[in-house]
Write a protein that holds these residues in place. Structure first.
Motif: not given
Length: 500
Positions: A175-189
């Motif tokens: 829903v936002s660039p922040s969530t995109r960053e978290g999905a990449r960095r924290e979840l490794g998607f």
């Protein structure tokens, strides 16, 4: 709120013949932890509900699967949706899996709304089903706030390692660039990630009843749970009341923290300045936001911050910490302020109220807030999610991959065509469902997702365009959709592997 900023360009509206029109007659399931009428429903439920009912209005057969709660029927039809409720807070996951297995061949697409733990729908659907996962925000740290070991460790494992395997290669909506960053960095998607932001309240253009408060007033709308940190605002009230004795706080929402917050207000001696409204109607919420000078969102993090846009829609600015999600919803100098996470909340709120005490400053802030909120709509969000559904349906039916891999960059391209009509036909047919474009005379502008400038030039060259100028798109372009969303306006589209 002091810096002047240009108003954002209006969001283009979905048009006849767009993606929503082409999901008509598709059978689609939405899996969400709670339904919109659940006593503890929040922003995630509003997101799922607003998009679901637009899918249904477009002609899709929409089934909304969620947890059952006391007093709720197991089956009903409401707002054009088939509601299926089963299981409880945690049992809903097994119930949803059983529903998908029983209806294994019933759905063309399944949209799995992750609220910390997804439903892992690809495990229970055929390979030709388009399975999407929607992530509002990453919960890795919040599992420790809400659960003790071993449940917190299990939650982190399911959200990260297990989700990454189950949804490998499938589209993820954030829903936002922040969530995109978290999905990449924290979840490794490593999946393709598509941004589909929240919309704004229906009827937000209408002026709510009542007038702005003559004295400083705050309105906060929140689920009353630990991660929302509403207690920080109550702890700031003694200092704020010394500066603004007439200050009033309207606190709307319910949740397990309500008794503790009432007790805290009494212990701090600020109970006379706080009104606990509990759950309120949409109209009452808009009225209280309109009355307020400011809304405050002290959350530890958000996926987006829907209450920010709800307040902005009636001209009320927002203040929050500079944390994921809220740093996307709030544009400093446009619709509110962001505080450093270590900053004193009382000082930040006091500075904002002091500025808004000037009627002219308040009017300017209100105009900027309304302009920012107008950049978002649930119609546009539903159109964008429909585009992702159609893109994935074509992919799974062809069993082939797009030439563009997982890439979070987006590129704005501009070019002029000698034969604009012919070029328009090529662009409409060849670009991906999730790209956008607009035309004014013989001038074109395109927003290409998932590529850099070199890849964008190569993609345009395959369309016969060799004189384009390209530049990386900014966060605002991605959030509001870039150029006018005219993809699919003309009808048929190529398959992903045939496109650029």
């Amino acid at each position: 709120m002091t810096a002047a900023a240009p108003a954002p360009a209006p969001t283009a509206r979905p048009r006849a013949g767009g993606a929503l029109a082409r999901i008509a007659l598709l059978d689609i399931a939405f899996l969400n932890w709670r339904d919109p009428w659940h006593p503890e429903a929040g922003g995630a439920e509003a997101y799922a509900h607003e998009i679901a009912r637009r899918f249904s209005a477009a002609g899709a057969h929409l089934t909304f699967v969620s947890a059952r709660y006391p007093g709720a029927p197991a089956r009903e039809y409401r707002d054009g949706l088939r509601i299926v409720r089963a299981g409880g807070t945690f049992g809903v996951y097994a119930a949803a899996a059983a529903h998908l297995l029983r209806n294994r061949h019933a759905y063309d697409a399944v949209v799995d709304f992750q609220n910390g733990i997804p439903f892992f729908s690809p495990l229970f659907t055929p390979r030709w089903t388009a399975d999407l996962c929607v992530i509002h925000h990453v919960h890795q740290e919040q599992f420790d706030v809400r659960f003790h070991w071993p449940l917190n460790a299990l939650g982190r494992l399911l959200e990260k390692q297990v989700s990454r395997r189950v949804y490998r290669g499938r589209p993820i909506v954030v829903v936002s660039p922040s969530t995109r960053e978290g999905a990449r960095r924290e979840l490794g998607f490593g999946n393709p990630l598509h941004i589909v932001p929240n919309g704004r309240p229906a009827g937000a253009s209408a002026e709510p009843p009542g007038a702005r408060s003559a004295t400083p007033a705050l309105t906060v709308v929140s689920r009353l749970v630990p991660q929302k940190r509403v207690d920080l605002l109550l702890r700031a009230l003694p200092a704020l009341l010394r500066r603004f004795p007439a200050l009033r706080l309207d606190l709307c929402g319910d949740g397990p923290e309500l008794p503790a917050l009432r007790e805290l207000a009494a212990r701090l001696g600020v109970a006379q300045a706080v009104v606990f409204h509990g759950h309120v109607s949409d109209a009452r919420r808009a009225e209280l936001f309109h009355r307020a000078w400011l809304t405050v969102v002290p959350s530890v993090a958000e996926g987006w911050g829907l209450t920010v846009i709800e307040a902005n829609a009636v001209g009320t600015p927002a203040l929050a910490y500079d944390v994921p999600g809220l740093r996307d919803a709030i544009q400093p100098g446009v619709n509110g302020r962001l505080l450093d996470p270590s900053a004193d909340l009382a000082d930040g709120v006091a500075a904002a109220l002091a500025e808004l005490a000037d009627p002219a400053a308040m009017q300017r802030a209100a105009a900027r807030c309304r302009a920012w909120a107008a950049a978002f709509s649930w119609d546009a969000s539903a159109e964008r999610l429909a585009e992702v559904v159609l893109e994935e349906l074509r992919r799974v039916h062809r069993h082939r991959r797009s030439r563009r891999g997982a890439n979070d960059l987006a590129v704005l391209g501009r070019f002029t065509a000698l034969d604009a009509e012919a070029t328009e036909r090529v662009v409409a047919e060849a670009l991906r469902q999730t790209d956008t474009w607009s035309r004014e005379g013989d001038a074109f502008q395109v927003l290409l997702h998932g590529c850099d400038e070199v890849q964008a030039l190569a993609a345009l060259a395959r369309l016969g365009v060799h004189d384009a100028t390209v530049s990386l798109a900014g966060g605002r372009d991605v959030l509001v959709g870039g150029p006018s969303r005219r993809l699919a306006e003309r009808g048929g589209r190529g398959t992903p592997e045939d496109r650029s």
